[in-house]
Each structure stands twice: as structure tokens, then as C-alpha cells.
Design a protein around this motif. Structure first.
Motif, PDB file in Angstrom:
ATOM      1  N   THR A  41      44.559   1.795   7.337  1.00 32.54           N
ATOM      2  CA  THR A  41      43.265   2.277   7.835  1.00 32.54           C
ATOM      3  C   THR A  41      43.042   3.725   7.445  1.00 32.54           C
ATOM      4  O   THR A  41      41.970   4.097   6.934  1.00 32.54           O
ATOM      5  CB  THR A  41      43.212   2.157   9.374  1.00 32.54           C
ATOM      6  OG1 THR A  41      43.332   0.790   9.742  1.00 32.54           O
ATOM      7  CG2 THR A  41      41.902   2.715   9.922  1.00 32.54           C
ATOM      8  N   PHE A  42      44.053   4.544   7.658  1.00 28.76           N
ATOM      9  CA  PHE A  42      43.908   5.982   7.389  1.00 28.76           C
ATOM     10  C   PHE A  42      43.898   6.263   5.887  1.00 28.76           C
ATOM     11  O   PHE A  42      43.171   7.157   5.429  1.00 28.76           O
ATOM     12  CB  PHE A  42      45.026   6.747   8.090  1.00 28.76           C
ATOM     13  CG  PHE A  42      45.066   6.499   9.572  1.00 28.76           C
ATOM     14  CD1 PHE A  42      43.988   6.832  10.375  1.00 28.76           C
ATOM     15  CD2 PHE A  42      46.163   5.893  10.164  1.00 28.76           C
ATOM     16  CE1 PHE A  42      44.004   6.584  11.742  1.00 28.76           C
ATOM     17  CE2 PHE A  42      46.200   5.642  11.527  1.00 28.76           C
ATOM     18  CZ  PHE A  42      45.119   5.986  12.320  1.00 28.76           C
ATOM     19  N   GLU A  43      44.676   5.519   5.128  1.00 30.12           N
ATOM     20  CA  GLU A  43      44.653   5.679   3.671  1.00 30.12           C
ATOM     21  C   GLU A  43      43.269   5.359   3.120  1.00 30.12           C
ATOM     22  O   GLU A  43      42.757   6.070   2.230  1.00 30.12           O
ATOM     23  CB  GLU A  43      45.710   4.776   3.036  1.00 30.12           C
ATOM     24  CG  GLU A  43      47.138   5.199   3.345  1.00 30.12           C
ATOM     25  CD  GLU A  43      48.176   4.172   2.935  1.00 30.12           C
ATOM     26  OE1 GLU A  43      49.363   4.538   2.842  1.00 30.12           O
ATOM     27  OE2 GLU A  43      47.799   2.997   2.707  1.00 30.12           O
ATOM     28  N   ASP A  44      42.630   4.305   3.634  1.00 28.95           N
ATOM     29  CA  ASP A  44      41.286   3.951   3.181  1.00 28.95           C
ATOM     30  C   ASP A  44      40.271   5.025   3.548  1.00 28.95           C
ATOM     31  O   ASP A  44      39.378   5.354   2.755  1.00 28.95           O
ATOM     32  CB  ASP A  44      40.849   2.618   3.811  1.00 28.95           C
ATOM     33  CG  ASP A  44      41.509   1.413   3.152  1.00 28.95           C
ATOM     34  OD1 ASP A  44      42.165   1.588   2.110  1.00 28.95           O
ATOM     35  OD2 ASP A  44      41.358   0.299   3.699  1.00 28.95           O
ATOM     36  N   ILE A  45      40.384   5.591   4.752  1.00 26.87           N
ATOM     37  CA  ILE A  45      39.447   6.640   5.170  1.00 26.87           C
ATOM     38  C   ILE A  45      39.593   7.868   4.283  1.00 26.87           C
ATOM     39  O   ILE A  45      38.599   8.467   3.855  1.00 26.87           O
ATOM     40  CB  ILE A  45      39.673   6.991   6.653  1.00 26.87           C
ATOM     41  CG1 ILE A  45      39.242   5.816   7.545  1.00 26.87           C
ATOM     42  CG2 ILE A  45      38.903   8.260   7.042  1.00 26.87           C
ATOM     43  CD1 ILE A  45      39.655   5.951   8.984  1.00 26.87           C
ATOM     44  N   VAL A  46      40.830   8.225   3.980  1.00 28.03           N
ATOM     45  CA  VAL A  46      41.068   9.383   3.109  1.00 28.03           C
ATOM     46  C   VAL A  46      40.495   9.125   1.712  1.00 28.03           C
ATOM     47  O   VAL A  46      39.888  10.006   1.098  1.00 28.03           O
ATOM     48  CB  VAL A  46      42.578   9.688   3.031  1.00 28.03           C
ATOM     49  CG1 VAL A  46      42.861  10.742   1.956  1.00 28.03           C
ATOM     50  CG2 VAL A  46      43.087  10.184   4.387  1.00 28.03           C
TER      51      VAL A  46
END
Length: 485
Positions: free
Chosen positions: A430-435
């Protein structure tokens, strides 16, 4: 004084005093990652997804890797939730929560912070710790230790507790009554402030090798606290840390909770599934600060949000549909039972909500109806659980990076929140995609930082130094202010 209007929050000329802005002169969107030292936090069942690494929650590599990802994306902080007892309202036992792994097992949130701080330079850390079951004297020492080790990049999320199971395991029959928990917490904070703000003078540590004096005893003072709940006469057992008192977080939405926030909080997390509720809660929090003699923007309001994103809207929608295959219905009901205080195991899964005689459930469904915008849904107990299966009780945005960025700016402009507490569906994906997808789009819109500010967590958030400001209640316990009285 009332809270100023903020209908044109994106415009550089309309921003109220205290609102953070980007280098482009527009209102800045702040990001916190929302995690917990466990397997299943807000999205029960998604730990089974083949790309999810939540099972590694008890390894250093998971936390240091996550911290580095977040710093790459210029996240303001990582907020780590915590509970001290199992969710056992559903089925009147902990069997279902154990099977689903919903917020159990849970490891200590504080212990993962130092290794993350060691591999990052700017990322801040908000750690959850309750006031109900530990004396403030040893806790203040642990808090100051974290502030030292992170060089001032730590905040404390103050919770009073809401799970009866925690109280029972600490030898009590039940929790204190709701408002009394806040009265107890008020005094708890007084002791912490006295220890961290009012015991050691700034120059108490002499460190003079010639004279052999390390600390000047005349500059270390007993706090002599004696109140309703605590008696703490002595000195703080730590020297002053970079922030002295770490940034104070809070998440209570009740009338008493908002009053507590107005008095103490510098960052507040809210969890509302609709824009109207987000806007209303934010306005009440800002008004609570005004009533405590503070600026309404002396607090950073962070709204819980889950994001499913990709290169296109279609790709994001496909990701979301895949995620729904892993939803754990019973796990969702376990969490909702704990949050609502209602044993949802007493109802049939496919029983229409209209047949359920519960004001709390009816209220929840009305909220979800507004959030979904789909009046054709026949709401059942199962649908409640499925709704919370991806992202818990908070709202979910599904779309490309550009779509998500536009939606986040719209929400901020219409609700007056400062930023978002981003829950994961799978981690760290999730956080990798947001970044990768969302942060660059927000930067293109001029609504997200392109580099970190220097300094402590408090200075990064407010730009006015490391310590509590003069208009904060906790500053009344500083030696300088005590001497002036």
C-alpha cells in the motif's frame, strides 16, 4: 473567537494563520502511515494476500524497510496503534479474534522505533501508549529515552483505553467510567509535564571533567506532585531530551475527548467515513482549541484514509476487486463488535439491518449508506463486515495516482483537515504504491512537500521550535513559567 472559514484552503492568500504551506504557496497535505505491531490491523483477512508481508511484523527488517520506504515518499510520520487486550466482545470470547489474527498478537510499539530511527533521518514516529495501567513516572523516562534516541522525532498518542479485556487483565473488574478515564489522564499528563518540563533546567548537565561534576544539583528540582490518582515527589530520572515533551497526539472524538484534545493535543487522528462527518469533527476539534485559548491551527488534524492505486483507474479497480477476495467477514465483525461495544455474533449474517434492534448498528448503517452513495444496497450484518474488510471504518479511495491526488486535495479543501492517516490493505505494498503513484501527482499540484524541513518533529509540523509553545497547557509547568507565577 471562532474558527475562521477555510473555503478556499488551496489558495495562497486565503489561508488562516498556522496552516502549513508548500514551497508553491499552497496548502500542504500531510501524510502519516498507519500501522500496528501485529498481523491484521484495519483490513482483517488481507494478511492472506500473496503480496502481503504483515506476518513479518515481528522482524526488524519489516520495520526498517517500511521506514525507509516512507522516508523516500517524504511521509511526515509513521503512527503505530496499540491495544493491551484482545477484542472479545464478538461471541463473548477471544476465540474469533485469535482465529482471524485481528490485532492479536500485538507487540510493543515503542521497541521498533529506535531501529527505524537509525536508518532514517527525518521520518517521525507516533507511538500509542495508554494512561490507565502504567504509572507516569517510569513512562516519562521511556518517552524521554525515545526522544533522545530519535533526536526529537517522536510523538505520544495518548489513549485512555476502550477494551474491557485490558482492564480485566490488569486486575480490575472493568475500565473506569468514560469521563473519569479522561480526568485520570489529565492528571497523568500533569505528572509527565512536571517531570519532562519542570524538573531539570536546560543547563543542569555540566559535564565538567576538570571538576568532576557531571550534574549541578542546584539545577535539578523535585516536582512534589500529590493529586487524586498519583503521588510523585521526586526528580525526573532523565536529562532534558530534544523536545522535552514529545509531540502530543490524541484520537478521542467524544465531547470529553475533544476537550482533552483542546487542552493537550498537537495532532489529532479522526476516523470518519464521510466528508460531512470529517468536516464536522474537524471544526469541533478546532473550536475546542479556541476554547482552551489556543489557535485553531495549533493542532494538525489527520483523517484516516485507505488508498488503492495504480497506473490507471482500471488497474486500481482491478486491485481492489482482488483485495475483496481475501476479506475475512468474521474478522471484520470482531473489530466492529469491539469498536461499537455490541456482540454482532448474536445476529444472523444475512439478517437485514432493518430487523436489528440496535441504535448503534442503525447509526453505523446510515453512515455507510452516505459513504457508499448507493441506496440500492440491501444492508445486512455481512455487508457491514464486508464494508469494513478493506480499510476498516475509514473511507477508501480507488483510482490512479492522479485521481487519488485530486480526491485528497478536494477532501482537504472541503473539510479543513491537515492531512491523512493512511491505513494499509496490504503491507508494505500500500505504501509503496502511494509513494510511486500518488506522491508525485500531489507534488505536481503543489500540495505536497518536495523535501523535508530540518529539525525535530514539533518543528517540522509547526515551524516554531522544538518545545511546547507558550499557549500550550503543558508549558505552564516549565521552570521559566513556574518562576514567573
Amino acid at each position: 473567537m471562532s474558527v475562521p472559514s477555510n473555503e478556499n484552503a488551496h489558495g495562497s492568500n486565503d489561508l488562516p494563520e498556522g496552516v502549513p504551506t508548500t514551497a508553491a504557496g499552497k496548502r500542504e497535505i500531510l501524510f502519516n502511515a498507519f500501522d500496528m505491531n501485529c498481523v491484521a490491523h484495519q483490513s482483517p483477512g488481507l494478511w492472506r494476500h500473496p503480496e502481503d508481508r504483515a506476518r513479518d511484523y515481528n522482524t526488524l527488517g519489516y520495520w526498517t524497510g517500511l521506514a525507509q520506504t516512507l522516508e523516500q515518499g517524504l511521509f511526515d510520520g509513521l503512527f503505530i496503534a496499540d491495544v493491551l487486550g484482545p477484542y472479545d466482545v464478538y461471541g463473548s470470547s477471544d476465540e474469533a479474534t485469535l482465529k482471524a489474527g485481528t490485532q492479536v498478537p500485538v507487540n510493543d510499539p515503542m521497541l521498533v522505533v529506535p531501529p527505524m530511527a537509525a536508518v532514517t533521518e527525518h521520518l517521525a514516529f507516533g507511538v500509542t501508549a495508554g494512561t490507565a495501567y502504567e504509572h507516569p513516572y517510569p513512562f516519562a523516562r521511556r518517552l524521554a529515552t525515545l526522544d533522545h534516541l530519535t533526536e526529537g522525532r517522536v510523538g505520544w498518542n495518548v489513549v485512555t483505553g476502550y477494551l474491557p479485556s485490558a482492564a480485566i487483565n490488569m486486575g480490575q473488574e472493568d475500565q473506569m467510567e468514560h469521563d473519569e478515564r479522561y480526568n485520570h489522564a489529565d492528571e497523568y499528563l500533569d505528572v509527565v509535564y512536571k517531570l519532562l518540563e519542570g524538573s531539570w533546567e536546560d543547563d543542569a548537565v555540566v559535564n565538567d571533567k576538570e571538576s568532576g561534576i557531571f550534574i549541578d544539583p542546584s539545577k535539578v528540582h523535585r516536582i512534589e506532585h500529590e493529586g487524586t490518582y498519583f503521588k510523585t515527589p521526586g526528580i525526573a530520572f532523565t536529562e532534558p531530551s530534544p523536545q522535552r515533551t514529545p509531540v502530543i497526539y490524541q484520537a478521542g472524538a467524544s465531547t470529553r475527548g475533544r476537550a482533552f484534545a483542546g487542552k493537550h493535543a498537537e495532532a489529532v487522528f479522526i476516523n470518519s467515513p464521510t466528508d460531512d462527518l470529517i468536516k464536522g469533527t474537524t471544526a469541533k476539534i478546532r473550536q475546542a482549541l479556541v476554547e482552551s485559548g489556543r489557535n485553531p491551527y495549533d493542532v494538525r488534524v489527520m483523517s484516516m484514509q485507505t488508498i488503492v492505486t495504480g497506473t490507471t483507474d482500471e488497474e486500481a479497480r482491478a486491485k481492489y476487486e482482488e483485495l475483496t477476495r481475501y476479506i475475512d467477514v468474521e474478522g471484520g465483525l470482531v473489530l466492529m463488535s469491539g469498536w461499537m461495544g455490541i456482540n454482532l455474533a448474536e445476529f444472523e449474517l444475512d439478517e437485514p439491518i432493518g430487523d436489528v434492534q440496535s441504535n448503534a448498528i442503525q447509526s453505523a448503517v446510515e453512515t455507510f449508506k452516505k459513504a457508499s452513495g448507493d441506496d440500492s444496497i440491501e444492508w445486512t450484518v455481512r455487508k457491514l463486515a464486508e464494508w469494513c474488510g478493506v480499510g476498516g471504518f475509514g473511507p477508501v479511495i480507488v483510482g490512479s495516482g492522479a485521481t487519488v491526488a485530486r480526491e485528497l486535495t478536494r477532501i482537504q479543501d472541503e473539510t479543513d483537515v491537515d492531512g491523512f492517516n493512511l491505513a494499509y490493505h496490504i503491507t508494505p505494498g500500500t505504501f509503496e504504491d502511494i509513494v510511486e503513484f500518488v506522491v508525485p501527482e500531489l507534488q505536481q499540484l503543489g500540495r505536497y512537500k518536495t523535501e523535508y524541513a530540518e529539525g525535530t518533529m514539533r518543528h517540522k509540523l509547526f515551524g516554531r521550535g522544538d518545545h511546547l509553545p507558550q499557549n500550550h497547557y503543558g508549558s505552564s509547568f516549565t521552570l521559566r513559567n513556574r518562576a514567573a507565577v
